[in-house]
Design a protein around this motif. Structure first.
Motif, short mmCIF file in Angstrom:
data_model
loop_
_atom_site.label_atom_id
_atom_site.label_comp_id
_atom_site.label_asym_id
_atom_site.label_seq_id
_atom_site.Cartn_x
_atom_site.Cartn_y
_atom_site.Cartn_z
N CYS A 188 3.25 6.32 -5.63
CA CYS A 188 3.34 6.08 -7.51
C CYS A 188 2.12 6.80 -7.53
O CYS A 188 2.55 7.62 -8.30
CB CYS A 188 3.39 4.55 -7.81
N ARG A 189 0.76 6.80 -6.78
CA ARG A 189 0.48 8.17 -7.44
C ARG A 189 0.57 9.00 -6.94
O ARG A 189 0.63 10.22 -7.50
CB ARG A 189 -0.84 7.24 -6.39
N ALA B 120 2.90 10.04 -9.41
CA ALA B 120 1.98 10.59 -10.27
C ALA B 120 1.78 11.83 -10.91
O ALA B 120 1.54 12.56 -12.24
CB ALA B 120 1.56 9.20 -11.41
N ALA B 121 1.09 12.13 -9.31
CA ALA B 121 0.15 13.74 -9.54
C ALA B 121 1.12 15.08 -9.45
O ALA B 121 0.82 15.31 -9.99
CB ALA B 121 -1.02 13.36 -8.73
N THR B 122 2.23 14.26 -9.35
CA THR B 122 3.03 16.10 -9.54
C THR B 122 3.88 15.42 -10.46
O THR B 122 4.56 16.84 -10.73
CB THR B 122 4.36 15.89 -7.66
N LYS C 16 0.80 -0.97 -0.11
CA LYS C 16 -0.10 0.03 0.19
C LYS C 16 0.73 1.65 -0.08
O LYS C 16 0.71 1.86 -0.19
CB LYS C 16 -0.75 -0.13 1.36
N GLY C 17 2.08 0.94 1.10
CA GLY C 17 2.69 2.92 1.00
C GLY C 17 3.39 2.51 -0.68
O GLY C 17 3.37 3.63 -0.50
#
Length: 166
Positions: A151-152, A155-157, A145-146
């Motif tokens: 990764c999320r 990817a967002a930044t 989960k970490g």
């Protein structure tokens, strides 16, 4: 890793028992087919007890876990094997061929099972068994989960390039 080592040891018990069956000249018939299907069940028992005691030990190191497993379930495993061998010996005195064959195969399987569980499996666990929280499903889930959340966020930044810019 404990499950893989257990599976290898269980497979070796079944192979050794079948090899002994072939060495004494048994051919595969209906009686032997029934006996072979039960051999897996008899092969699993002692190894699984040791594996659970090793993996769930409240200590961290392999050798401490090994000692814990032997102290916690060692006497029960050996005693269970001795009583099963004792029960199987009575089958050797039966008049029906099925019971004599089942008894002799049971004696071989239980004897090999006790030897493999105490010597091979526990030695492999001392060398390659899990240490610390290695192999713990809740710990692995938390780490996964970490990794996914990192990764999320990355990817967002990360800026995306649009067409026409370079």
């Amino acid at each position: 890793i404990a499950a893989v080592l257990a599976l290898l040891c269980i497979a070796s018990i079944v192979c050794i028992a079948l090899g002994i069956m072939a060495l004494i000249g048994w051919s595969i018939g209906m009686i032997e087919a029934v006996i072979v299907t039960t051999s897996v069940g008899f092969s699993v028992d002692y190894i699984v007890h040791y594996a659970i005691a090793f993996v769930q030990a409240p200590v961290q190191g392999r050798h401490e876990r090994l000692k814990h497993a032997f102290v916690e379930v060692g006497i029960s495993v050996v005693s269970g094997g001795i009583t099963t061998l004792g029960a199987a010996v009575f089958l050797l005195c039966a008049t029906l061929n099925f019971f004599v064959r089942f008894g002799s195969f049971l004696v071989v399987t239980i004897f090999v099972s006790i030897i493999i569980a105490n010597l091979l499996f526990m030695s492999l666990m001392a060398i390659m068994g899990p240490e610390g929280d290695q192999g713990s499903i809740p710990v692995m889930w938390k780490r996964l989960k970490g990794m996914c959340s990192r990764c999320r966020t990355s990817a967002a930044t990360t800026p995306t390039m649009t067409r026409g810019t370079a």
